[in-house]
Design an enzyme around this catalytic site. Structure first.
Site, PDB file in Angstrom:
ATOM      1  N   HIS A  68      -3.867   4.867   4.416  1.00  0.00           N
ATOM      2  CA  HIS A  68      -5.075   4.053   4.253  1.00  0.00           C
ATOM      3  C   HIS A  68      -6.150   4.834   3.501  1.00  0.00           C
ATOM      4  O   HIS A  68      -6.786   4.330   2.596  1.00  0.00           O
ATOM      5  CB  HIS A  68      -5.590   3.634   5.630  1.00  0.00           C
ATOM      6  CG  HIS A  68      -6.936   2.987   5.593  1.00  0.00           C
ATOM      7  ND1 HIS A  68      -7.123   1.709   5.125  1.00  0.00           N
ATOM      8  CD2 HIS A  68      -8.172   3.457   5.923  1.00  0.00           C
ATOM      9  CE1 HIS A  68      -8.421   1.413   5.186  1.00  0.00           C
ATOM     10  NE2 HIS A  68      -9.066   2.451   5.657  1.00  0.00           N
TER      11      HIS A  68
ATOM     12  N   ARG B  92       0.857  -1.187   0.000  1.00  0.00           N
ATOM     13  CA  ARG B  92       0.000   0.000   0.000  1.00  0.00           C
ATOM     14  C   ARG B  92       0.893   1.237   0.000  1.00  0.00           C
ATOM     15  O   ARG B  92       1.464   1.603   1.025  1.00  0.00           O
ATOM     16  CB  ARG B  92      -0.907  -0.003   1.237  1.00  0.00           C
ATOM     17  CG  ARG B  92      -2.088   0.981   1.139  1.00  0.00           C
ATOM     18  CD  ARG B  92      -2.750   1.195   2.504  1.00  0.00           C
ATOM     19  NE  ARG B  92      -1.943   2.066   3.339  1.00  0.00           N
ATOM     20  CZ  ARG B  92      -1.949   2.066   4.680  1.00  0.00           C
ATOM     21  NH1 ARG B  92      -2.732   1.243   5.337  1.00  0.00           N
ATOM     22  NH2 ARG B  92      -1.173   2.897   5.353  1.00  0.00           N
TER      23      ARG B  92
ATOM     24  N   TYR C 118       3.072   5.676  12.006  1.00  0.00           N
ATOM     25  CA  TYR C 118       3.208   4.271  12.420  1.00  0.00           C
ATOM     26  C   TYR C 118       4.139   3.421  11.542  1.00  0.00           C
ATOM     27  O   TYR C 118       4.439   2.290  11.884  1.00  0.00           O
ATOM     28  CB  TYR C 118       1.833   3.586  12.540  1.00  0.00           C
ATOM     29  CG  TYR C 118       0.975   3.637  11.291  1.00  0.00           C
ATOM     30  CD1 TYR C 118       1.187   2.772  10.229  1.00  0.00           C
ATOM     31  CD2 TYR C 118      -0.073   4.550  11.185  1.00  0.00           C
ATOM     32  CE1 TYR C 118       0.400   2.812   9.087  1.00  0.00           C
ATOM     33  CE2 TYR C 118      -0.878   4.608  10.046  1.00  0.00           C
ATOM     34  CZ  TYR C 118      -0.633   3.736   9.005  1.00  0.00           C
ATOM     35  OH  TYR C 118      -1.419   3.784   7.880  1.00  0.00           O
TER      36      TYR C 118
HETATM   37  C1  LIG Z   1     -16.148  -5.529  10.027  1.00  0.00           C
HETATM   38  C2  LIG Z   1     -15.270  -4.298  10.036  1.00  0.00           C
HETATM   39  N1  LIG Z   1     -14.299  -4.185  10.961  1.00  0.00           N
HETATM   40  C3  LIG Z   1     -13.509  -3.086  10.994  1.00  0.00           C
HETATM   41  C4  LIG Z   1     -13.698  -2.078  10.092  1.00  0.00           C
HETATM   42  C5  LIG Z   1     -12.808  -0.833  10.131  1.00  0.00           C
HETATM   43  N2  LIG Z   1     -11.809  -0.869   9.059  1.00  0.00           N
HETATM   44  C6  LIG Z   1     -12.009  -0.203   7.903  1.00  0.00           C
HETATM   45  S1  LIG Z   1     -10.760  -0.424   6.820  1.00  0.00           S
HETATM   46  C7  LIG Z   1      -9.905  -1.416   7.881  1.00  0.00           C
HETATM   47  C8  LIG Z   1      -8.575  -2.022   7.481  1.00  0.00           C
HETATM   48  C9  LIG Z   1      -8.708  -3.132   6.497  1.00  0.00           C
HETATM   49  O1  LIG Z   1      -7.446  -3.520   6.022  1.00  0.00           O
HETATM   50  P1  LIG Z   1      -7.259  -4.567   4.876  1.00  0.00           P
HETATM   51  O2  LIG Z   1      -8.333  -5.580   4.896  1.00  0.00           O
HETATM   52  O3  LIG Z   1      -5.874  -5.077   4.933  1.00  0.00           O
HETATM   53  O4  LIG Z   1      -7.491  -3.731   3.539  1.00  0.00           O
HETATM   54  P2  LIG Z   1      -6.687  -2.467   2.996  1.00  0.00           P
HETATM   55  O5  LIG Z   1      -7.288  -1.256   3.631  1.00  0.00           O
HETATM   56  O6  LIG Z   1      -5.265  -2.638   3.338  1.00  0.00           O
HETATM   57  O7  LIG Z   1      -6.919  -2.443   1.522  1.00  0.00           O
HETATM   58  C10 LIG Z   1     -10.607  -1.554   9.088  1.00  0.00           C
HETATM   59  C11 LIG Z   1     -10.133  -2.331  10.244  1.00  0.00           C
HETATM   60  C12 LIG Z   1     -14.758  -2.218   9.137  1.00  0.00           C
HETATM   61  N3  LIG Z   1     -15.000  -1.293   8.218  1.00  0.00           N
HETATM   62  N4  LIG Z   1     -15.510  -3.339   9.129  1.00  0.00           N
END
Ligand SMILES: Cc1ncc(C[n+]2csc(CCOP(=O)(O)OP(=O)(O)O)c2C)c(N)n1
Length: 426
Positions: free
Chosen positions: A320, A316, A329
């Protein structure tokens, strides 16, 4: 009860937990030499009809096609025509141009939220290009490249991001949580990983109907730790559902590194072994490897040889989302040091190396793409931006859900109108 001296287990080691910690924090010197990056072209390519067990070595290896010499190597080379390669390059570059403009639009206050996919463009664009248009895409929020690869109008995407009066979703979804039935792109859910069981369900339904459409889902490696991942894979494995599960391992889940989703133990592709389905681990910044792996899995699913779990190993490149500051971080050096490079740069270099592209053509393309996005943005702004009030009327939020609006919601709708002094439509 507290332990007593002399009890049988008194000499046993104290139990302890391991709490994962990323290797590099802000300011640290980054050294990715601990990562094993296999030689390009060295990975065997079993036939897509092979037993799942034949793919198991590929779950910990890494399928790579584009070498340091910018040429394509090995059995996974999809042997695409120069026109197709240029199309992939253009679409990835369009995604990047779109991301840059929309990010800026958020900083200018034109939308509340945006989220880029910098460095991960191949995992959505090239994977989608390897599918049939009729195949159903079950995306997460970092797959804008799937829409671009299906030629979904950029104007519609901007309207959705602005939640304006032309937004087909009527402002009811967070910006970037698109839904595009016309291009077989399932509604994105903010609740992570829900798209996975939906993909299994779609794939099963497609098979029950005797159809030929398959399902392809994308999920971040962080979200793959959700229970829905297991439900989806066990259903797909048991019923041999025609589905592909793409895990985009971009190393980070907001500020949590991949270790919190299990990356210190094994690869994400290796989970396929537990389900007895095919698994492939792929260099996600290698456009040709991504295309070839997805096509292999699509051919496999379409010919009733079962589901595939693909891990795209990538990085990435930026924060985010617009709400995040990765400098607090992780080390800023990580992106520069990432050993798999950048997907656009690598495909561009390949096209130049085979005499089908030039720096000048690339610059001209980038300028044209930026103009294309700018034009769509200008057009979308006529329909309103955040705070301009040109959104769908508030009371419409109560519509389209129930065949007959329940009395309490109707009352709330009227209340919303009274407070805003707008007319209830007859
Ligand atoms: C069920 C749920 N838990 C937590 C969140 C909060 N949240 C939004 S994005 C994220 C990180 C997800 O990371 P990843 O799956 O690795 O995808 P990336 O953002 O790296 O593409 C989190 C924890 C959410 N939207 N839904």
């Amino acid at each position: 009860m507290p332990k007593q001296e002399g009890q049988a287990d008194a000499n046993r080691p104290r139990l302890s937990l391991h709490v994962p910690e990323p290797r590099f924090r802000p300011g640290d010197t980054v050294d990715f030499s601990y990562l094993t990056i296999p030689e390009t072209g060295a990975q065997p390519r079993p036939d897509y009809t092979s037993a799942a067990s034949e793919t198991w070595p590929l779950c910990t290896d890494m399928i790579r096609v584009l070498g340091d010499d910018d040429l394509a190597h090995g059995p996974w080379d999809p042997r695409l025509s120069p026109d197709k390669l240029r199309e992939l390059l253009r679409q990835m570059a369009l995604v990047r141009a779109f991301d840059a403009r929309m990010y800026r639009a958020q900083r200018q206050g034109k939308t509340s939220f945006y989220l880029k996919c910098t460095g991960e463009e191949a995992t959505s664009v090239c994977a989608t290009q390897a599918l049939d248009f009729e195949d159903m895409i079950f995306p997460s929020y970092r797959q804008q490249g799937c829409l671009i690869a299906r030629d979904y109008p950029v104007l519609e995407m901007v309207n959705q991001i602005y939640s304006n009066r032309a937004d087909k979703l009527k402002g009811r979804q967070l910006p970037i949580l698109y839904s595009a039935k016309s291009v077989n792109f399932f509604t994105i859910s903010g609740n992570l990983a829900t798209q996975l069981p939906q993909a299994s369900g779609f794939a099963m339904a497609s098979a029950i109907r005797g159809d030929s459409k398959i399902a392809a889902a994308w999920v971040g490696e962080g979200s793959s730790a959700e229970g829905d991942f297991h439900s989806a894979l066990i259903f797909a494995a048991v019923y041999n559902a025609p589905a592909i599960f793409n895990v985009v391992n971009n190393q980070w889940a907001i500020s949590s590194f991949s270790g919190f989703a299990g990356a210190e133990r094994t690869s994400f592709a290796a989970r396929a072994i537990g389900y007895g389905i095919a698994g492939l681990r792929v260099d996600g910044n290698d456009a040709l490897a991504v295309y070839a792996a997805e096509r292999w899995a699509a051919d496999r699913a379409r010919s009733n040889h079962g589901p595939t779990l693909i891990e795209f190993f990538t990085y990435r490149g930026e924060g985010h989302s617009t709400s995040d500051d990765p400098a607090v971080y992780r080390s800023a050096q990580e992106r520069e040091e990432w050993p798999l490079g950048d997907p656009i740069t690598r495909l561009k270099a390949h096209l130049i190396a085979i005499g089908e592209w030039s720096e000048e053509q690339h610059e001209a393309m980038d300028r044209a793409l930026d103009e294309e996005v700018k034009e769509a943005q200008r057009e979308a702004e006529k329909n309103g931006i955040l705070g301009h009030g040109l959104h769908h009327p508030f009371h419409t939020m109560f519509e389209d859900v129930f065949e007959e609006l329940p009395w309490n919601l109707e009352e709330q709708g009227r209340q919303a109108i009274r407070e805003r002094q707008i007319k209830w439509p007859e």
